[in-house]
Motif scaffolding. Structure first.
Motif, PDB file in Angstrom:
ATOM      1  N   VAL A  11       0.876  -1.167   0.000  1.00  0.00           N
ATOM      2  CA  VAL A  11       0.000   0.000   0.000  1.00  0.00           C
ATOM      3  C   VAL A  11       0.915   1.218   0.000  1.00  0.00           C
ATOM      4  O   VAL A  11       1.907   1.264   0.728  1.00  0.00           O
ATOM      5  CB  VAL A  11      -0.917   0.011   1.243  1.00  0.00           C
ATOM      6  CG1 VAL A  11      -1.675   1.316   1.336  1.00  0.00           C
ATOM      7  CG2 VAL A  11      -1.864  -1.161   1.215  1.00  0.00           C
ATOM      8  N   ILE A  12       0.576   2.197  -0.835  1.00  0.00           N
ATOM      9  CA  ILE A  12       1.331   3.448  -0.881  1.00  0.00           C
ATOM     10  C   ILE A  12       0.482   4.520  -0.197  1.00  0.00           C
ATOM     11  O   ILE A  12      -0.665   4.761  -0.583  1.00  0.00           O
ATOM     12  CB  ILE A  12       1.632   3.876  -2.339  1.00  0.00           C
ATOM     13  CG1 ILE A  12       2.265   2.732  -3.146  1.00  0.00           C
ATOM     14  CG2 ILE A  12       2.481   5.133  -2.375  1.00  0.00           C
ATOM     15  CD1 ILE A  12       3.596   2.276  -2.620  1.00  0.00           C
ATOM     16  N   ASP A  13       1.056   5.171   0.822  1.00  0.00           N
ATOM     17  CA  ASP A  13       0.283   6.197   1.534  1.00  0.00           C
ATOM     18  C   ASP A  13       0.373   7.546   0.816  1.00  0.00           C
ATOM     19  O   ASP A  13       1.052   7.678  -0.209  1.00  0.00           O
ATOM     20  CB  ASP A  13       0.714   6.298   2.996  1.00  0.00           C
ATOM     21  CG  ASP A  13       2.120   6.842   3.194  1.00  0.00           C
ATOM     22  OD1 ASP A  13       2.700   7.416   2.238  1.00  0.00           O
ATOM     23  OD2 ASP A  13       2.649   6.693   4.312  1.00  0.00           O
ATOM     24  N   ALA A  14      -0.314   8.543   1.345  1.00  0.00           N
ATOM     25  CA  ALA A  14      -0.386   9.870   0.715  1.00  0.00           C
ATOM     26  C   ALA A  14       0.979  10.542   0.618  1.00  0.00           C
ATOM     27  O   ALA A  14       1.176  11.432  -0.215  1.00  0.00           O
ATOM     28  CB  ALA A  14      -1.357  10.757   1.489  1.00  0.00           C
ATOM     29  N   ASN A  15       1.929  10.149   1.456  1.00  0.00           N
ATOM     30  CA  ASN A  15       3.270  10.732   1.436  1.00  0.00           C
ATOM     31  C   ASN A  15       4.239   9.944   0.566  1.00  0.00           C
ATOM     32  O   ASN A  15       5.422  10.262   0.524  1.00  0.00           O
ATOM     33  CB  ASN A  15       3.824  10.817   2.859  1.00  0.00           C
ATOM     34  CG  ASN A  15       2.989  11.730   3.723  1.00  0.00           C
ATOM     35  OD1 ASN A  15       2.560  12.797   3.283  1.00  0.00           O
ATOM     36  ND2 ASN A  15       2.731  11.312   4.947  1.00  0.00           N
ATOM     37  N   GLY A  17       4.991   6.772   1.027  1.00  0.00           N
ATOM     38  CA  GLY A  17       5.588   5.670   1.785  1.00  0.00           C
ATOM     39  C   GLY A  17       4.961   4.339   1.388  1.00  0.00           C
ATOM     40  O   GLY A  17       3.750   4.252   1.204  1.00  0.00           O
ATOM     41  N   ALA A  18       5.782   3.328   1.256  1.00  0.00           N
ATOM     42  CA  ALA A  18       5.287   1.996   0.876  1.00  0.00           C
ATOM     43  C   ALA A  18       5.275   1.090   2.094  1.00  0.00           C
ATOM     44  O   ALA A  18       6.228   1.074   2.883  1.00  0.00           O
ATOM     45  CB  ALA A  18       6.175   1.399  -0.206  1.00  0.00           C
ATOM     46  N   PHE A  19       4.194   0.355   2.236  1.00  0.00           N
ATOM     47  CA  PHE A  19       4.044  -0.563   3.362  1.00  0.00           C
ATOM     48  C   PHE A  19       3.574  -1.915   2.837  1.00  0.00           C
ATOM     49  O   PHE A  19       2.596  -1.983   2.096  1.00  0.00           O
ATOM     50  CB  PHE A  19       3.020  -0.029   4.370  1.00  0.00           C
ATOM     51  CG  PHE A  19       3.400   1.301   4.953  1.00  0.00           C
ATOM     52  CD1 PHE A  19       4.189   1.361   6.085  1.00  0.00           C
ATOM     53  CD2 PHE A  19       2.989   2.473   4.342  1.00  0.00           C
ATOM     54  CE1 PHE A  19       4.553   2.589   6.617  1.00  0.00           C
ATOM     55  CE2 PHE A  19       3.351   3.704   4.862  1.00  0.00           C
ATOM     56  CZ  PHE A  19       4.138   3.755   6.001  1.00  0.00           C
ATOM     57  N   VAL A  21       1.574  -5.065   3.271  1.00  0.00           N
ATOM     58  CA  VAL A  21       0.444  -5.419   4.118  1.00  0.00           C
ATOM     59  C   VAL A  21       0.242  -6.922   4.231  1.00  0.00           C
ATOM     60  O   VAL A  21      -0.388  -7.386   5.182  1.00  0.00           O
ATOM     61  CB  VAL A  21      -0.853  -4.741   3.649  1.00  0.00           C
ATOM     62  CG1 VAL A  21      -0.756  -3.236   3.822  1.00  0.00           C
ATOM     63  CG2 VAL A  21      -1.184  -5.079   2.211  1.00  0.00           C
TER      64      VAL A  21
END
Length: 80
Positions: A11-15, A17-19, A21
């Motif tokens: 998942v890529i967040d609004a900033n 950043g990749a996470f 999951v």
């Protein structure tokens, strides 16, 4: 011979950043169920053939040269 296809979901967040999951252990084994969404079936089959699923049917045509090349590498570069 053992191998495992892994398929991480990110998942890529609004900033930006990749996470990760989750990590699926079935790789691209979705098959042909959703061909409009998942087009990796042929690539998965090709990878499986390279890994030896078909027991290397043309082995006789390259085995001697392969063993010689591996022997040369092991004697010059790294102990095998």
């Amino acid at each position: 011979k053992r191998f495992l296809f892994l398929s991480p979901d990110f998942v890529i967040d609004a900033n930006g950043g990749a996470f990760m999951v989750e990590l699926n252990t079935n790789g691209f084994m979705i098959g042909d169920q959703y061909p409009e969404l998942f087009t990796a079936q042929n690539e998965t089959k090709a990878a499986m053939v390279m890994l030896g699923v078909t027991d290397y049917p043309r082995r006789g045509s390259y085995e001697a040269d392969m063993r010689e090349a591996i022997g040369d590498f092991c004697s010059e570069v790294a102990p095998c």
